[in-house]
Design a protein around this motif. Structure first.
Motif, PDB file in Angstrom:
ATOM      1  N   ALA A   1     -29.393 -44.523  -3.486  1.00 34.16           N
ATOM      2  CA  ALA A   1     -28.091 -45.179  -3.321  1.00 34.16           C
ATOM      3  C   ALA A   1     -28.131 -46.146  -2.145  1.00 34.16           C
ATOM      4  CB  ALA A   1     -27.005 -44.138  -3.100  1.00 34.16           C
ATOM      5  N   GLU A   2     -27.436 -47.255  -2.297  1.00 35.84           N
ATOM      6  CA  GLU A   2     -27.368 -48.257  -1.248  1.00 35.84           C
ATOM      7  C   GLU A   2     -26.215 -47.859  -0.299  1.00 35.84           C
ATOM      8  OE1 GLU A   2     -26.360 -52.899  -1.115  1.00 35.84           O
ATOM      9  OE2 GLU A   2     -27.718 -52.292  -2.724  1.00 35.84           O
ATOM     10  N   LEU A   3     -26.552 -47.558   0.954  1.00 31.27           N
ATOM     11  CA  LEU A   3     -25.577 -47.000   1.888  1.00 31.27           C
ATOM     12  C   LEU A   3     -24.470 -48.002   2.249  1.00 31.27           C
ATOM     13  CD1 LEU A   3     -27.835 -44.917   4.287  1.00 31.27           C
ATOM     14  CD2 LEU A   3     -26.389 -44.119   2.441  1.00 31.27           C
TER      15      LEU A   3
ATOM     16  N   LEU B   1     -15.134 -34.513   4.720  1.00 30.75           N
ATOM     17  CA  LEU B   1     -15.487 -34.276   3.319  1.00 30.75           C
ATOM     18  C   LEU B   1     -17.000 -34.411   3.173  1.00 30.75           C
ATOM     19  CD1 LEU B   1     -12.737 -36.488   1.613  1.00 30.75           C
ATOM     20  CD2 LEU B   1     -12.720 -34.009   1.879  1.00 30.75           C
ATOM     21  N   GLY B   2     -17.577 -33.461   2.490  1.00 27.40           N
ATOM     22  CA  GLY B   2     -19.015 -33.556   2.218  1.00 27.40           C
ATOM     23  C   GLY B   2     -19.257 -34.480   1.032  1.00 27.40           C
ATOM     24  N   LEU B   3     -20.277 -35.330   1.140  1.00 27.97           N
ATOM     25  CA  LEU B   3     -20.565 -36.291   0.075  1.00 27.97           C
ATOM     26  C   LEU B   3     -22.066 -36.308  -0.173  1.00 27.97           C
ATOM     27  CD1 LEU B   3     -19.414 -38.557  -1.741  1.00 27.97           C
ATOM     28  CD2 LEU B   3     -19.818 -40.124   0.143  1.00 27.97           C
ATOM     29  N   ALA B   4     -22.430 -36.060  -1.397  1.00 27.45           N
ATOM     30  CA  ALA B   4     -23.861 -36.082  -1.755  1.00 27.45           C
ATOM     31  C   ALA B   4     -24.166 -37.376  -2.509  1.00 27.45           C
ATOM     32  CB  ALA B   4     -24.194 -34.871  -2.622  1.00 27.45           C
TER      33      ALA B   4
ATOM     34  N   ALA C   1     -17.282 -49.108  -0.356  1.00 25.60           N
ATOM     35  CA  ALA C   1     -16.447 -48.567  -1.442  1.00 25.60           C
ATOM     36  C   ALA C   1     -15.567 -47.442  -0.913  1.00 25.60           C
ATOM     37  CB  ALA C   1     -17.336 -48.079  -2.588  1.00 25.60           C
ATOM     38  N   LEU C   2     -16.097 -46.588  -0.041  1.00 24.30           N
ATOM     39  CA  LEU C   2     -15.303 -45.487   0.497  1.00 24.30           C
ATOM     40  C   LEU C   2     -14.181 -45.994   1.397  1.00 24.30           C
ATOM     41  CD1 LEU C   2     -18.044 -42.844   1.361  1.00 24.30           C
ATOM     42  CD2 LEU C   2     -16.250 -42.648  -0.364  1.00 24.30           C
ATOM     43  N   LEU C   3     -14.488 -47.002   2.196  1.00 20.96           N
ATOM     44  CA  LEU C   3     -13.452 -47.556   3.088  1.00 20.96           C
ATOM     45  C   LEU C   3     -12.375 -48.246   2.288  1.00 20.96           C
ATOM     46  CD1 LEU C   3     -15.589 -48.900   6.056  1.00 20.96           C
ATOM     47  CD2 LEU C   3     -14.083 -46.931   6.040  1.00 20.96           C
TER      48      LEU C   3
END
Length: 193
Positions: free
Chosen positions: A183-185, A175-178, A191-193
């Motif tokens: 933003a703090e990586l 999935l592409g994510l912009a 959050a994604l996990l």
């Protein structure tokens, strides 16, 4: 006159008995060959369409061979040779006339035997994507996500790359994510996990 018929019948009787035995053995061999094809297909788990077709071919081939032997016993060997030659010429003519149909049929047979997909699989064939509804001898039928039915000629299916998206249970998706520049990586990854 009656004795002449009797003499001819006596001369023909052994030949007619041999012909009857040949016909009987031909019919029995044709049935056994078809049964053998069915048993062999069960072991290899061939599709029922292929099994039925190969069984009919085996049966027809043995019956045709028996018919040629009977014609030869009737001293019609000239007719047998003419028949065989006629089959060859007719086969060439029919082959040219039905070239496209034969090509679709052969591709359908190969697809049914090799099984790159099964009915119910989600596939992408060329520009078409959908669920396989049916694999016929002439075409493969897909149902698209929009509910359309697409019939793709088997020769096109066989010569095109096939993507089967339902063959394996585990798949990876990208999935592409912009993210905005500030933003703090670490927090975004958590959050994604």
């Amino acid at each position: 006159m009656l004795t002449e018929w009797y003499d001819r019948a006596r001369e023909l009787l052994p030949n007619l008995i041999v012909i009857a035995v040949i016909l009987f053995l031909t019919i029995m061999a044709a049935r056994r060959a078809q049964g053998f094809v069915y048993r062999l297909a069960e072991r290899t788990q061939s599709p029922p369409e292929i099994t039925d077709l190969l069984g009919r071919f085996a049966r027809f081939g043995i019956v045709a061979f028996g018919a040629l032997i009977v014609l030869d016993r009737l001293n019609l060997s000239g007719a047998v040779l003419s028949f065989v030659a006629g089959l060859g010429i007719a086969g060439i003519i029919i082959g040219f006339a039905l070239q496209d149909i034969v090509k679709q049929f052969a591709a359908g047979m190969l697809l049914l035997m090799l099984r790159p997909f099964r009915v119910g699989d989600d596939v992408k064939i060329g520009e078409f994507e959908g669920r396989v509804v049916q694999v016929q001898l002439r075409a493969t039928v897909l149902k698209t996500a929009g509910g359309d039915e697409v019939q793709i000629p088997n020769a096109d299916v066989y010569s095109t790359a096939i993507v089967n998206t339902s063959r394996y249970d585990l798949r990876r998706h990208a999935l592409g994510l912009a993210l905005p520049p500030g933003a703090e990586l670490g927090r975004t990854r958590a959050a994604l996990l």
